[in-house]
Design an enzyme around this catalytic site. Structure first.
Site, PDB file in Angstrom:
ATOM      1  N   ARG A  57       0.824  -1.210   0.000  1.00 44.91           N
ATOM      2  CA  ARG A  57       0.000   0.000   0.000  1.00 44.91           C
ATOM      3  C   ARG A  57       0.860   1.263   0.000  1.00 44.91           C
ATOM      4  O   ARG A  57       0.351   2.357  -0.163  1.00 44.91           O
ATOM      5  CB  ARG A  57      -0.928  -0.008   1.209  1.00 44.91           C
ATOM      6  N   LYS A 117      -1.508 -19.458   4.873  1.00 47.71           N
ATOM      7  CA  LYS A 117      -2.399 -19.941   5.928  1.00 47.71           C
ATOM      8  C   LYS A 117      -2.528 -18.865   7.012  1.00 47.71           C
ATOM      9  O   LYS A 117      -1.659 -17.999   7.133  1.00 47.71           O
ATOM     10  CB  LYS A 117      -1.891 -21.272   6.497  1.00 47.71           C
TER      11      LYS A 117
END
Length: 351
Positions: A57, A117
């Site tokens: 970002r 995960k």
């Protein structure tokens, strides 16, 4: 559809490789970047994948990451990654709570995904993400590296050989003191021990039981100790299977543990050192002497197996990897939902 999906012959003929982009610049992203560079330099993988890009970002942060690892492309927004037609596979390396939203966005943009995960924060998110994967026909697979490692086949072979007799009990634990990491303690990011480290002992147990839901679960007993923020600081779970096997799982983000995986049978037992990245495997007899010792094959970092599996699945036009099919991902997510339900642990975005 990605430029390479189902086009193995074309890719090999033209010398094309699967371009891998990393979404996120956190700690696990650095481990993956190191892995991709090692794969690109290794004859076994150099014709398969190419380290291509990183997105964050913050443009400066992404550029610094790309410069550090020699990636040719960096993006200061995730939208830029989604718009790049040269990206074949996106490794999603952000907190659990963001996986579903970001995974869906990647799939909608024609990108295959390898999702760190835990796959998502809960089963509902997992089903939403997999529904889009089915709709697009693109690869969507969970990056839980132990499912892809050679150690899995070694353990399976030992259990299936009957060397330790009939398996009656399994135990696995994984604990690290990691409360200094904000993502671990923040409930808005689906923090807690379970989704980050607890997922490994649950997967270890599931793999020993044969995966694919081969043996149904009869009941589950579980408890947890909460952290100050309300997420689970440590937990313990006992799973009772329909064939009489009892399995126990322990995880914590407060302490260090031996990270052991233990399989107990009527004629002996198996000790796996470090279920998070199995280092060695010993088979003991009932006299507690070592019958057989297994060394695990040398590896680049351990993450190369999941990347290679994903890349090969893309070239073969598959929507999932056989090492971690969607059904296994969903079953583990459902189990973790059951555990949190028994604890009364609800993340803010689930309310």
């Amino acid at each position: 559809m990605s430029r390479l999906n189902g086009r193995r012959a074309e890719a090999e003929a033209q010398g094309l490789k699967v371009n891998v982009a990393i979404l996120g610049c956190g700690g696990i992203a650095h481990a993956m970047a190191t892995t991709l560079n090692k794969m690109a330099a290794d004859p076994q993988y150099s014709n398969l994948i190419a380290p291509y890009a990183v997105a964050a970002r913050n443009g400066e942060r992404a550029a610094a990451f790309a410069d550090k690892y020699g990636f040719p492309v960096s993006y200061g927004s995730y939208d830029e990654l989604l718009a790049d037609p040269q990206v074949d596979l996106v490794y999603i390396a952000t907190p659990h709570s963001l996986h579903a939203e970001q995974g869906i966005a990647c799939l909608r943009a024609g990108k295959n995904i390898l999702v760190e995960k835990s796959f998502t924060a809960n089963t509902a998110q997992a089903r939403d993400l997999l529904a889009v994967a089915d709709e697009t026909g693109l690869l969507c697979t969970e990056a839980i590296w132990t499912r892809y490692m050679p150690s899995r086949a070694i353990i399976d072979d030992i259990v299936n050989s009957g060397e330790i007799g009939e398996v009656q009990s399994i135990s696995a634990n994984l604990c690290y003191p990691v409360t200094h990491k904000t993502r671990m303690t923040d409930p808005t990011l689906a923090g807690g021990a379970l989704l980050d480290v607890g997922v490994y002992p649950l997967n270890f147990i599931d793999m020993v039981m044969g995966g694919h839901g081969a043996v149904p679960i009869d009941r589950v007993e579980t408890s947890m100790m909460p952290y100050a923020t309300g997420v689970d600081a440590q937990n313990a779970t006992t799973i009772y299977y329909g064939n009489g096997v009892m399995a126990s799982s322990v995880s914590s983000m407060l302490v260090a543990s031996d990270r052991g995986g233990y399989i107990w049978g009527t004629d002996g037992y198996v000790v796996c050192r470090n279920i998070n990245n199995v280092e060695s495997i010993d088979v003991y007899g009932t006299d507690h002497s070592v019958r057989t010792h297994y060394d695990v094959p040398a590896q680049l970092t351990g993450y190369e197996y999941e990347v290679a599996a994903a890349a090969n699945a893309i070239l073969d036009g598959l929507g999932e990897c056989e090492e971690m099919p969607h059904s296994d991902t969903l079953r583990i997510m459902e189990l973790m939902d059951v555990l949190r339900g028994k604890w009364g642990l609800v993340y803010p975005f689930e309310q």
